[in-house]
Design a protein around this motif. Structure first.
Motif, PDB file in Angstrom:
ATOM      1  N   PHE A   5       0.735  -1.386  -0.148  1.00  0.00           N
ATOM      2  CA  PHE A   5       0.076   0.032   0.004  1.00  0.00           C
ATOM      3  C   PHE A   5       0.780   1.210  -0.012  1.00  0.00           C
ATOM      4  CE2 PHE A   5       0.258   1.551   4.417  1.00  0.00           C
ATOM      5  CZ  PHE A   5       0.699   0.398   5.082  1.00  0.00           C
ATOM      6  N   ASN A   6       2.237   1.234   0.285  1.00  0.00           N
ATOM      7  CA  ASN A   6       2.998   2.243   0.104  1.00  0.00           C
ATOM      8  C   ASN A   6       3.768   2.670  -1.173  1.00  0.00           C
ATOM      9  OD1 ASN A   6       4.523   0.182   0.857  1.00  0.00           O
ATOM     10  ND2 ASN A   6       5.764   1.532   2.510  1.00  0.00           N
ATOM     11  N   HIS A   7       3.706   1.691  -2.070  1.00  0.00           N
ATOM     12  CA  HIS A   7       4.420   1.630  -3.434  1.00  0.00           C
ATOM     13  C   HIS A   7       3.599   1.980  -4.372  1.00  0.00           C
ATOM     14  CE1 HIS A   7       7.611  -0.894  -1.044  1.00  0.00           C
ATOM     15  NE2 HIS A   7       7.615   0.253  -0.839  1.00  0.00           N
ATOM     16  N   LEU A   8       2.635   2.812  -4.306  1.00  0.00           N
ATOM     17  CA  LEU A   8       1.857   2.964  -5.596  1.00  0.00           C
ATOM     18  C   LEU A   8       2.026   4.463  -6.295  1.00  0.00           C
ATOM     19  CD1 LEU A   8      -1.728   1.989  -4.249  1.00  0.00           C
ATOM     20  CD2 LEU A   8      -0.668   1.013  -6.088  1.00  0.00           C
ATOM     21  N   THR A   9       1.810   4.435  -7.461  1.00  0.00           N
ATOM     22  CA  THR A   9       1.903   5.914  -7.950  1.00  0.00           C
ATOM     23  C   THR A   9       0.490   6.500  -8.569  1.00  0.00           C
ATOM     24  OG1 THR A   9       2.443   4.995 -10.331  1.00  0.00           O
ATOM     25  CG2 THR A   9       4.125   5.327  -8.811  1.00  0.00           C
ATOM     26  N   LEU A  10       0.438   7.513  -8.938  1.00  0.00           N
ATOM     27  CA  LEU A  10      -0.605   8.158  -9.605  1.00  0.00           C
ATOM     28  C   LEU A  10      -0.931   7.280 -10.596  1.00  0.00           C
ATOM     29  CD1 LEU A  10      -2.814  10.324  -9.531  1.00  0.00           C
ATOM     30  CD2 LEU A  10      -1.432  12.009 -10.705  1.00  0.00           C
ATOM     31  N   ALA A  11      -0.061   6.995 -11.388  1.00  0.00           N
ATOM     32  CA  ALA A  11      -0.296   6.362 -12.726  1.00  0.00           C
ATOM     33  C   ALA A  11      -1.036   4.777 -12.389  1.00  0.00           C
ATOM     34  CB  ALA A  11       0.892   6.006 -13.613  1.00  0.00           C
ATOM     35  N   ASP A  12      -0.588   4.391 -11.358  1.00  0.00           N
ATOM     36  CA  ASP A  12      -1.060   2.979 -10.929  1.00  0.00           C
ATOM     37  C   ASP A  12      -2.611   2.997 -10.411  1.00  0.00           C
ATOM     38  OD1 ASP A  12       1.068   1.262 -10.921  1.00  0.00           O
ATOM     39  OD2 ASP A  12       1.783   2.196  -8.930  1.00  0.00           O
ATOM     40  N   ILE A  13      -2.721   4.257  -9.839  1.00  0.00           N
ATOM     41  CA  ILE A  13      -4.236   4.637  -9.263  1.00  0.00           C
ATOM     42  C   ILE A  13      -5.067   4.532 -10.634  1.00  0.00           C
ATOM     43  CG2 ILE A  13      -5.840   6.371  -8.241  1.00  0.00           C
ATOM     44  CD1 ILE A  13      -4.042   4.737  -6.145  1.00  0.00           C
ATOM     45  N   ALA A  14      -4.735   5.502 -11.728  1.00  0.00           N
ATOM     46  CA  ALA A  14      -5.501   5.734 -12.728  1.00  0.00           C
ATOM     47  C   ALA A  14      -5.539   4.364 -13.535  1.00  0.00           C
ATOM     48  CB  ALA A  14      -4.761   6.638 -13.681  1.00  0.00           C
ATOM     49  N   ARG A  15      -4.520   3.564 -13.799  1.00  0.00           N
ATOM     50  CA  ARG A  15      -4.713   2.497 -14.412  1.00  0.00           C
ATOM     51  C   ARG A  15      -5.641   1.314 -13.736  1.00  0.00           C
ATOM     52  NH1 ARG A  15       0.179   2.336 -15.474  1.00  0.00           N
ATOM     53  NH2 ARG A  15       0.890   1.189 -13.524  1.00  0.00           N
ATOM     54  N   HIS A  16      -5.595   1.293 -12.194  1.00  0.00           N
ATOM     55  CA  HIS A  16      -6.572   0.373 -11.609  1.00  0.00           C
ATOM     56  C   HIS A  16      -8.133   0.937 -11.884  1.00  0.00           C
ATOM     57  CE1 HIS A  16      -7.865  -2.225  -8.229  1.00  0.00           C
ATOM     58  NE2 HIS A  16      -8.743  -1.295  -7.862  1.00  0.00           N
ATOM     59  N   LEU A  17      -8.353   2.136 -11.807  1.00  0.00           N
ATOM     60  CA  LEU A  17      -9.567   2.556 -12.151  1.00  0.00           C
ATOM     61  C   LEU A  17     -10.104   2.826 -13.514  1.00  0.00           C
ATOM     62  CD1 LEU A  17      -9.959   5.449  -9.558  1.00  0.00           C
ATOM     63  CD2 LEU A  17     -10.819   3.293  -9.115  1.00  0.00           C
ATOM     64  N   GLY A  18      -9.112   2.359 -14.287  1.00  0.00           N
ATOM     65  CA  GLY A  18      -9.410   2.794 -15.977  1.00  0.00           C
ATOM     66  C   GLY A  18      -9.835   4.097 -16.365  1.00  0.00           C
ATOM     67  N   VAL A  19      -9.019   5.017 -15.786  1.00  0.00           N
ATOM     68  CA  VAL A  19      -9.403   6.320 -16.048  1.00  0.00           C
ATOM     69  C   VAL A  19      -7.934   7.069 -16.651  1.00  0.00           C
ATOM     70  CG1 VAL A  19     -11.305   6.576 -14.812  1.00  0.00           C
ATOM     71  CG2 VAL A  19      -9.066   7.304 -13.897  1.00  0.00           C
ATOM     72  N   THR A  20      -7.999   8.377 -17.306  1.00  0.00           N
ATOM     73  CA  THR A  20      -7.035   9.094 -17.657  1.00  0.00           C
ATOM     74  C   THR A  20      -6.842   9.955 -16.546  1.00  0.00           C
ATOM     75  OG1 THR A  20      -8.494  10.470 -18.943  1.00  0.00           O
ATOM     76  CG2 THR A  20      -7.285   8.658 -20.105  1.00  0.00           C
ATOM     77  N   PHE A  21      -5.563  10.723 -16.709  1.00  0.00           N
ATOM     78  CA  PHE A  21      -5.370  11.795 -15.756  1.00  0.00           C
ATOM     79  C   PHE A  21      -4.137  12.834 -16.326  1.00  0.00           C
ATOM     80  CE2 PHE A  21      -1.956   8.770 -14.956  1.00  0.00           C
ATOM     81  CZ  PHE A  21      -0.914   9.816 -14.529  1.00  0.00           C
ATOM     82  N   GLU A  22      -4.051  13.901 -15.684  1.00  0.00           N
ATOM     83  CA  GLU A  22      -3.232  14.700 -15.883  1.00  0.00           C
ATOM     84  C   GLU A  22      -2.321  15.059 -15.003  1.00  0.00           C
ATOM     85  OE1 GLU A  22      -4.424  18.451 -17.873  1.00  0.00           O
ATOM     86  OE2 GLU A  22      -5.454  17.288 -19.585  1.00  0.00           O
ATOM     87  N   GLY A  23      -0.839  14.991 -14.961  1.00  0.00           N
ATOM     88  CA  GLY A  23      -0.097  15.218 -13.640  1.00  0.00           C
ATOM     89  C   GLY A  23       1.140  14.246 -13.847  1.00  0.00           C
ATOM     90  N   ASN A  24       1.801  14.257 -12.860  1.00  0.00           N
ATOM     91  CA  ASN A  24       3.033  13.582 -12.720  1.00  0.00           C
ATOM     92  C   ASN A  24       2.526  11.876 -12.519  1.00  0.00           C
ATOM     93  OD1 ASN A  24       5.607  12.318 -12.214  1.00  0.00           O
ATOM     94  ND2 ASN A  24       5.986  13.504 -10.138  1.00  0.00           N
ATOM     95  N   ALA A  25       2.879  11.318 -13.398  1.00  0.00           N
ATOM     96  CA  ALA A  25       2.594   9.552 -13.494  1.00  0.00           C
ATOM     97  C   ALA A  25       3.397   8.932 -12.044  1.00  0.00           C
ATOM     98  CB  ALA A  25       3.027   9.078 -14.734  1.00  0.00           C
ATOM     99  N   GLU A  26       4.626   9.470 -12.041  1.00  0.00           N
ATOM    100  CA  GLU A  26       5.394   8.763 -10.744  1.00  0.00           C
ATOM    101  C   GLU A  26       4.938   9.433  -9.299  1.00  0.00           C
ATOM    102  OE1 GLU A  26       7.017   6.292 -11.623  1.00  0.00           O
ATOM    103  OE2 GLU A  26       6.170   6.506 -13.488  1.00  0.00           O
ATOM    104  N   GLN A  27       4.195  10.272  -9.272  1.00  0.00           N
ATOM    105  CA  GLN A  27       3.735  10.819  -7.964  1.00  0.00           C
ATOM    106  C   GLN A  27       3.382   9.893  -7.001  1.00  0.00           C
ATOM    107  OE1 GLN A  27       3.348  14.143  -6.342  1.00  0.00           O
ATOM    108  NE2 GLN A  27       3.065  12.669  -4.683  1.00  0.00           N
ATOM    109  N   PRO A  28       4.064   9.652  -5.939  1.00  0.00           N
ATOM    110  CA  PRO A  28       3.838   8.554  -5.171  1.00  0.00           C
ATOM    111  C   PRO A  28       2.392   8.615  -4.231  1.00  0.00           C
ATOM    112  CG  PRO A  28       5.956   9.361  -4.602  1.00  0.00           C
ATOM    113  CD  PRO A  28       5.387  10.120  -5.506  1.00  0.00           C
ATOM    114  N   ILE A  29       1.519   7.575  -4.019  1.00  0.00           N
ATOM    115  CA  ILE A  29       0.364   7.894  -3.235  1.00  0.00           C
ATOM    116  C   ILE A  29       0.516   6.928  -2.148  1.00  0.00           C
ATOM    117  CG2 ILE A  29      -2.079   7.584  -3.697  1.00  0.00           C
ATOM    118  CD1 ILE A  29      -1.009   9.943  -5.545  1.00  0.00           C
ATOM    119  N   ARG A  30       0.251   7.578  -0.946  1.00  0.00           N
ATOM    120  CA  ARG A  30       0.555   6.502   0.082  1.00  0.00           C
ATOM    121  C   ARG A  30      -0.790   6.406   0.949  1.00  0.00           C
ATOM    122  NH1 ARG A  30       5.652   6.090  -0.038  1.00  0.00           N
ATOM    123  NH2 ARG A  30       7.080   7.778  -0.774  1.00  0.00           N
TER     124      ARG A  30
END
Length: 345
Positions: A5-30
């Motif tokens: 749960f502490n190794h996710l990125t914004l890109a991982d989140i978007a991919r899990h939901l099947g949505v697009t986003f604008e921003g830093n794909a490597e932004q850590p999400i904790r």
């Protein structure tokens, strides 16, 4: 999709939901947080318009929201038609509980010799698994839980601490049983001889479908002869009582303190609000919603929303209404006579 749960990125989140986003794909999400409390490494969500006021000032790394609110979002956004559902899916990624499961049998657990164990099963401290039980792959039997003889528990089902599954119970896949619930206890069956009560042995079982969840301290009684049956994806809140030989259809939901008397059949996609009571031997059709604290004494054959009782009010007003309620029959008779006299003239 599973992550620490502490190794996710914004890109991982978007991919899990099947949505697009604008921003830093490597932004850590904790983690996840509310709009008001979110930090720059957390995702927030907006599912209720009442919190729209907090959107402009949020410090979240990104916000999960409906497209209609996207233009008001000051940080990267994850747009979806159902933000609350998206939040539910994301919450699974940050749940630390599965990572704590350790396959194997704790040294203090008691497991009968002829128990059948799937791969990755976890039987925790002081649990008891009786003879003839089958546990599917990755089943978790929490600390202090008991699984009665000849029960079958299918894959990826979790019993939290101090759950009791009585003998001869069949449980489907991915079921969650919260602490203190009892599945398969005796139903309330007694015969009276004029002076005292004689217990009726409860000879049936309980069958829980796939993806069922049962809240803490809830009870589902075994059938008197046939089984008590809970359909797939039924969600049962805490302190709910389901009596013997009740049937609940798939995808129904029962809020806290619901009580259902014996042999009542509840259809699919039904919702019973908190404190609802259903009398015995009723049939509730598919698609029925019963609002909180209602008592249902007759079968319901048409989908829709049903209510009974009155909401709380000042005592003085309630006392006046109670008097008027007692007068309703007399008023109805007087009205009927008046209408008859009007027609006759």
């Amino acid at each position: 999709m599973t992550h620490a749960f502490n190794h996710l990125t914004l890109a991982d989140i978007a991919r899990h939901l099947g949505v697009t986003f604008e921003g830093n794909a490597e932004q850590p999400i904790r983690g996840l947080a509310t709009l008001k409390e979110a930090k720059p490494d957390q995702v927030a969500f907006l599912a209720n318009r009442a919190y729209l006021k907090d959107l402009a000032t949020t410090q979240a790394a990104a916000v999960l929201l409906h497209p209609e609110h996207g233009k008001h979002c000051p940080v990267p956004r994850l747009e979806t038609d159902n933000p609350y559902l998206g939040y539910a899916k994301l919450s699974q990624l940050f749940d630390p509980l599965p990572a704590r499961d350790k396959p194997g049998i704790h040294s203090t657990a008691v497991v009968a010799d002829n128990v059948k164990l799937g791969k990755g099963v976890s039987i925790q401290a002081h649990a008891v698994v009786e003879e003839g039980v089958t546990l599917g792959d990755y089943v978790v039997v929490g600390a202090g839980s008991v699984v009665g003889a000849d029960s079958v528990i299918s894959e990826r089902t979790r019993l939290h601490a101090n759950v009791t599954v009585c003998h001869g119970v069949v449980i489907g896949k991915r079921v969650i049983l919260q602490s203190g619930c009892v599945i398969g206890g005796d139903g309330f069956g007694f015969a009276h001889d004029g002076e005292g009560w004689h217990k009726i042995a409860q000879l049936g079982g309980v069958v829980l479908g796939d993806d069922v969840e049962v809240g803490s301290c809830s009870s589902i009684d075994r059938g008197a002869l046939g089984d008590t049956v809970i359909g797939d994806d039924v969600k049962i809140d805490s302190q709910v009582q389901i009596a013997h030989n009740v049937t609940i259809g798939a995808h129904s939901a029962l809020a806290g303190c619901v009580g259902i008397a014996g042999s009542t059949k509840v259809g699919k996609h039904c919702m019973l609000g908190g404190g609802v009571g259903l009398s015995g031997h009723l049939t509730i059709c598919d698609g029925v919603q019963v609002t909180g604290m209602s008592l249902v004494t007759n079968s319901i054959h048409k989908p829709g929303v049903y209510s009974s009782g009155t909401g709380a009010m000042g005592n003085a007003q309630w006392r006046k209404n109670a008097v008027r309620f007692k007068q309703l029959d007399d008023i109805a008779k007087r009205l009927s006579r008046l209408e008859k006299n009007t027609r006759d003239t």
